[in-house]
Structure formats: C-alpha cells, structure tokens
Write an enzyme that holds these catalytic residues in place. Structure first.
Site: not given
Ligand code: GRF
Length: 218
Positions: A99, A115, A180
C-alpha cells in the site's frame, strides 16, 4: 454483513485463499471477537476468500490491480470503496499488495496485518523457505500495525513454532498458518476492546508500553 455486539467494524482486504478471513469470521460467529466485517475487497477476482465472505453474508467487491497503471490510482479507488463502509479498522488478510504511504496515512494506526514470520526477521516474501535456509530453530507469524515501513510497523503478538528437521516450506507454512488463525483474532479483540492501543508509535497493553510483542509458543 455478519453483525456482532459492538460498534466496531472493519473492512478486510484479501488476495487469495482467505483462511485468515475465515478464522476471523468464525471467531465473530463464536462471539470470541466482537467485530462486524462490513465488506471484503479483493484485488483478484477468483480469490477463494470472496466465496467465504459471500457464504457469511458479507458484501464483496473486487478491484483488480492490473487495471491500474499507477499504484496510487489503485489505492485511491480502493479507499473510495472502503469509505462506503466507514470502517474503524482495515484488516489485511493475505492482501498481497504494497500500500502507498498516502493510503496508509488515511487510516494511520488502524490498518492491521498478519505476516508469516517472526518479524523483524524475514519481511517480504518466501518467509518459510528463508527461515529453513537460514537454519532457524523457530519460525512463526506476527500481527502488526501497518506503517509506511513495509512489514516494519509495531508488532502486537507473535506465534512461535519450532522448525523441524524434515520441514520443507510447505509443511512449515501449513503449521504456521494454523497459528495465524489463532493469533489474528486475539490481536483484533485486544484492539477492539481497547485493552491494546497504538499511540506514539508504540503498542500499549492496559496502558503499559509493550516492550516486545505478546508471544504464544505452539
Ligand atoms: C498468510 O500466510 C498471511 O500471513 C500472508 O498471506 C497468507 C494468506 O493466507 N500475508 P490466507 O489467504 O489467509 O489463507
């Protein structure tokens, strides 16, 4: 639109699978996260995340980046679309675009990203392979505030996973991705509830300056 018992709302930006988006949607439905996702915007028209959003009854739109020759023009169009929803936050959930500072400053401190590395290690792409190549013992992911500094804004929370001897980038990335899904919702709830704040370029947790990100070891 999925509604939660809060006034806070967000627009999520995606480019792909949207598994993080799904984890956020699930957390809202389970009442772990008191947020309303007003819209999901993708820069790729066949992003699977758009289907996930539609299934959850969330408005979707696609603004294709390849129809804009200048990055700033893309960001202006993106902002125009976002502003229809007047969100409190912008959630980057696998949004694979850098961005512009102009865009970031419109929502300074209110854009959140996840990330897949233990920042400040491995900003940018191919983080899992780079962690393996670097013989890291630990890898993971970081939720952070987005600033003009690419993948360099203040970190809120990290999930750490051990790198196994037989790991390749695919096995490692799928283990990290699961974490995540755990930490993104936690970071968002801390922000929305006001327990966690971003001010004076730092993160504050219950009014105490966070010297290092919160950490969960998996
Ligand atoms: C994830 O690993 C996130 O950390 C990165 O891109 C990937 C996206 O995965 N920025 P998703 O589309 O949420 O499955």
């Amino acid at each position: 639109m999925i509604k939660a018992t809060t006034d806070k709302s967000a627009v999520a930006l995606i480019s792909g699978s949207g598994s993080n988006l799904q984890a956020i949607i699930d957390a809202i439905e389970n009442k772990e996260l008191k947020l309303t996702i007003s819209a999901v915007i993708s820069n790729v028209d066949n992003a699977k995340g758009l289907i996930r959003a539609e299934k959850a009854g969330i408005s979707t739109s696609c603004i294709k980046h390849n129809e804009f020759s200048e990055r700033i023009n893309y960001d202006r169009m993106l902002l125009k679309e976002i502003e229809k929803y007047k969100p409190d936050y912008i959630i980057l959930a696998g949004f694979m675009r850098i961005l512009t500072p102009w865009f970031i400053n419109q929502y300074h401190g209110l854009i959140i990203n996840i990330h897949p590395s233990l920042l400040p290690k491995f900003p940018g792409l191919n983080t899992h392979q780079r962690a393996i190549d670097n013989n890291e013992k630990w890898h993971g992911c970081t939720v952070h505030i987005v600033t003009e500094d690419l993948d360099g804004g203040p970190p809120i929370i990290q999930a750490k996973v051990p790198v196994k001897i037989n790991d390749n980038s695919s096995t490692l990335s799928s283990r990290v991705l699961k974490t995540e899904h755990q930490i993104y919702k936690k970071a968002l709830q801390l922000l929305i509830s006001g327990q966690l704040e971003y001010k004076n370029k730092n993160i504050w947790l219950s009014h105490e300056k966070l010297e290092k990100p919160l950490e969960i070891v998996f």
